[in-house]
Design a protein around this motif. Structure first.
Motif, PDB file in Angstrom:
ATOM      1  N   UNK A   1       0.796  -1.082   0.286  1.00 16.74           N
ATOM      2  CA  UNK A   1       0.122  -0.040  -0.134  1.00 16.74           C
ATOM      3  C   UNK A   1       0.973   1.355   0.122  1.00 16.74           C
ATOM      4  N   UNK A   2       0.447   2.092  -0.862  1.00 14.02           N
ATOM      5  CA  UNK A   2       1.308   3.382  -0.902  1.00 14.02           C
ATOM      6  C   UNK A   2       2.229   3.576  -1.963  1.00 14.02           C
ATOM      7  N   UNK A   3       2.676   2.372  -2.640  1.00 16.39           N
ATOM      8  CA  UNK A   3       3.496   2.155  -3.714  1.00 16.39           C
ATOM      9  C   UNK A   3       3.035   2.638  -4.918  1.00 16.39           C
ATOM     10  N   UNK A   4       3.729   3.259  -5.691  1.00 15.77           N
ATOM     11  CA  UNK A   4       3.541   3.570  -7.072  1.00 15.77           C
ATOM     12  C   UNK A   4       3.828   2.705  -8.175  1.00 15.77           C
ATOM     13  N   UNK A   5       3.170   2.421  -9.295  1.00 12.65           N
ATOM     14  CA  UNK A   5       3.817   1.495 -10.093  1.00 12.65           C
ATOM     15  C   UNK A   5       2.815   2.184 -11.466  1.00 12.65           C
ATOM     16  N   UNK A   6       3.655   1.577 -12.611  1.00  6.57           N
ATOM     17  CA  UNK A   6       3.247   2.077 -13.883  1.00  6.57           C
ATOM     18  C   UNK A   6       2.739   1.127 -14.664  1.00  6.57           C
ATOM     19  N   UNK A   7       1.498   1.193 -15.248  1.00 11.66           N
ATOM     20  CA  UNK A   7       0.857   0.019 -16.047  1.00 11.66           C
ATOM     21  C   UNK A   7       0.167   0.759 -17.294  1.00 11.66           C
ATOM     22  N   UNK A   8       0.241   0.026 -18.386  1.00 12.93           N
ATOM     23  CA  UNK A   8      -0.354   0.819 -19.690  1.00 12.93           C
ATOM     24  C   UNK A   8       0.182   2.222 -19.659  1.00 12.93           C
ATOM     25  N   UNK A   9       1.535   2.481 -19.474  1.00 11.98           N
ATOM     26  CA  UNK A   9       1.835   3.879 -19.644  1.00 11.98           C
ATOM     27  C   UNK A   9       1.242   5.103 -18.707  1.00 11.98           C
TER      28      UNK A   9
END
Length: 190
Positions: free
Chosen positions: A10-18
């Motif tokens: 929780x609180x993590x940032x991820x990149x998905x589909x740009x």
């Protein structure tokens, strides 16, 4: 940086589909049959929408995005958006109103946390503190015995121009605390 679905927190940032997403909630699931998976709720940092996604924990790589939070103070607003000044370096920035959650609850001089993506220094969002103090500028007077239940609410306009629901005992001129995540009345300030 590549991570697996088992590393999601929780609180993590991820990149998905740009697009960049903030992990709002997650749950590791290990069914009796088949591979484990991760159910998650992801908040799109560009438009604020929350979506549910399921990641397989076998062989899936997810791109983790490094973010930095910086304190900025709201100074003024114009056609270009909201203008902020860094509280330590006095650097000034401009943020689109759409990137600020519950923008109408922000008062002059309000300090917010601006989330930056560190690889390209792009502004992802600006978050108000969880609880803000406001003054009620107008509300209808509550009449004793006006309600059948004990938790009735009425609309009140606060000093920023926003409208929030407050209990019947709140009057014009009262100072209250408002939860910026839910826009709900929190308590009256004595």
């Amino acid at each position: 940086m590549q991570i697996t679905a088992a590393d999601i927190k929780i609180g993590m940032c991820i990149e998905m589909d740009g697009k960049t997403y903030l992990v709002v909630d997650f749950q590791h699931c290990k069914p009796g049959k088949g591979p484990a998976f991760v159910r998650s709720k992801l908040k799109n940092l560009e438009n604020g929408r929350v979506l549910e996604n399921t990641f397989s924990s076998v062989g899936i790589k997810i791109e983790q995005v490094r973010v930095e939070r910086r304190p900025y103070q709201f100074t003024y607003e114009d056609d270009l958006g909201a203008h902020f000044m860094h509280t330590e370096t006095f650097e000034e920035i401009n943020i689109e109103k759409s990137l600020i959650n519950n923008y109408d609850l922000m008062a002059d001089g309000q300090v917010v946390e601006v989330m930056y993506r560190t690889d390209n220094d792009a502004i992802l969002s600006a978050e108000l503190p969880p609880i803000v103090d406001m003054e009620v500028t107008y509300t209808e007077p509550g009449i004793k015995g006006d309600t059948a239940s004990t938790n009735s609410l009425k609309p009140a306009t606060v000093n920023t121009g926003a409208t929030v629901k407050v209990p019947l005992f709140i009057n014009t001129g009262d100072k209250i605390r408002v939860d910026t995540r839910t826009r709900e009345y929190y308590e009256r300030i004595k």
